[in-house]
Motif scaffolding. Structure first.
Motif, short mmCIF file in Angstrom:
data_model
loop_
_atom_site.label_atom_id
_atom_site.label_comp_id
_atom_site.label_asym_id
_atom_site.label_seq_id
_atom_site.Cartn_x
_atom_site.Cartn_y
_atom_site.Cartn_z
N ARG A 139 1.02 -0.84 0.02
CA ARG A 139 -0.31 -0.02 0.06
C ARG A 139 0.70 1.10 -0.47
NH1 ARG A 139 -3.16 -0.58 4.35
NH2 ARG A 139 -1.43 0.29 5.92
N ASP A 140 2.61 1.19 0.42
CA ASP A 140 3.04 2.49 0.78
C ASP A 140 3.35 2.68 -0.56
OD1 ASP A 140 1.86 3.01 3.63
OD2 ASP A 140 4.24 2.37 4.40
N TRP A 141 3.67 1.24 -0.88
CA TRP A 141 4.10 1.90 -2.05
C TRP A 141 3.97 2.52 -3.42
CZ3 TRP A 141 8.68 2.67 -4.87
CH2 TRP A 141 8.52 2.78 -6.39
N ASN A 142 2.09 1.51 -3.43
CA ASN A 142 1.23 2.13 -4.47
C ASN A 142 1.02 3.64 -4.28
OD1 ASN A 142 1.05 0.08 -5.46
ND2 ASN A 142 -0.52 -1.00 -4.52
N ARG A 143 1.55 4.25 -2.95
CA ARG A 143 0.86 5.56 -2.63
C ARG A 143 2.13 5.92 -3.16
NH1 ARG A 143 1.06 5.90 3.24
NH2 ARG A 143 -0.89 4.48 2.93
N ASP A 144 3.48 5.81 -2.76
CA ASP A 144 4.72 6.51 -3.06
C ASP A 144 4.63 6.69 -4.74
OD1 ASP A 144 5.22 6.73 -0.49
OD2 ASP A 144 6.77 5.41 -0.62
N LYS A 145 4.19 4.94 -5.91
CA LYS A 145 4.78 5.26 -7.19
C LYS A 145 3.46 6.26 -7.95
CE LYS A 145 2.15 1.45 -8.75
NZ LYS A 145 2.68 0.18 -8.55
N ALA A 146 2.61 6.64 -7.02
CA ALA A 146 1.35 7.76 -7.29
C ALA A 146 2.06 8.60 -7.06
CB ALA A 146 -0.59 7.53 -6.74
N ARG A 147 2.11 9.41 -6.13
CA ARG A 147 2.74 10.68 -6.08
C ARG A 147 4.04 10.90 -6.51
NH1 ARG A 147 7.77 11.85 -2.95
NH2 ARG A 147 7.12 10.10 -1.83
N LEU A 148 5.13 10.10 -7.17
CA LEU A 148 6.03 10.18 -7.89
C LEU A 148 5.49 10.80 -9.49
CD1 LEU A 148 8.43 7.53 -6.73
CD2 LEU A 148 8.94 10.06 -6.91
N MET A 149 4.36 9.78 -9.76
CA MET A 149 4.12 10.06 -11.14
C MET A 149 3.51 11.22 -10.99
SD MET A 149 4.77 6.91 -12.96
CE MET A 149 3.67 7.06 -14.29
N ARG A 150 2.65 11.67 -10.20
CA ARG A 150 2.14 13.34 -10.31
C ARG A 150 3.47 13.74 -10.11
NH1 ARG A 150 -1.50 10.89 -5.87
NH2 ARG A 150 0.26 12.20 -4.69
N GLU A 151 4.01 14.09 -9.71
CA GLU A 151 5.43 14.91 -9.90
C GLU A 151 5.93 15.04 -11.22
OE1 GLU A 151 7.66 13.76 -6.43
OE2 GLU A 151 6.52 14.63 -5.22
N LYS A 152 6.09 13.88 -11.38
CA LYS A 152 6.92 13.82 -13.29
C LYS A 152 5.59 14.70 -14.09
CE LYS A 152 9.14 10.14 -15.45
NZ LYS A 152 11.03 10.79 -15.57
#
Length: 155
Positions: A139-152
């Motif tokens: 769950r934490d990895w999916n949250r971080d991945k979504a955050r990174l994609m938004r920032e990118k």
């Protein structure tokens, strides 16, 4: 106050503590003051479970508080409440409980389209501690991945 689909009580920890194999909706036998209390949104199924008693399925340890102090005959807050299921569904669930070591966990109590109280039950298998840790990591990895994609996407 209680619209169809309105959730009166919810068990949020159930999906964290158990693997939910299947879900089934069952009716529940309640007295008038219990319905009134649920319509107001009071009730707790966090420690509740369902199990067999007298060849029927019952909901144990569900907390539904008394509606008002002025009611002449208040109900018992943690009494066993009978679940209403078809015989085949009941036989299937009882077999899974006794043979496979599964647990029947109430996921929520809600009101159906006709305004009747229903219990959403989950046929569940308990999670071990390492399974819970794995789910938290994912769950934490999916949250971080979504955050990174938004920032990118902003750059």
């Amino acid at each position: 106050m209680s619209l169809p689909g309105h959730i009166a009580a919810q068990n949020r920890r159930a999906r964290h503590d158990y693997f939910i194999v299947s879900e089934i909706e069952a009716g529940i036998m309640l007295v008038g003051t219990e319905i009134k209390s649920l319509r107001v949104g009071k009730g707790n199924v966090n420690e509740a479970y369902a199990g067999p008693m007298h060849d029927e399925l019952y909901l144990f340890n569900a907390y539904i508080p008394e509606y008002q102090s002025k009611m002449p005959f208040p109900h018992e807050t943690r009494r066993p409440r009978k679940l209403l299921l078809h015989k085949r569904e009941m036989a299937k669930l009882m077999g899974a409980i006794t043979k496979d070591g599964m647990t029947l966990v109430p996921l929520d109590i809600h009101f159906g389209p006709r305004g009747l109280a229903k219990v959403q039950l989950g046929l569940a298998k308990g999670k071990k501690l390492h399974d819970k840790r794995e789910a938290i990591k994912e769950r934490d990895w999916n949250r971080d991945k979504a955050r990174l994609m938004r920032e990118k996407g902003k750059e």
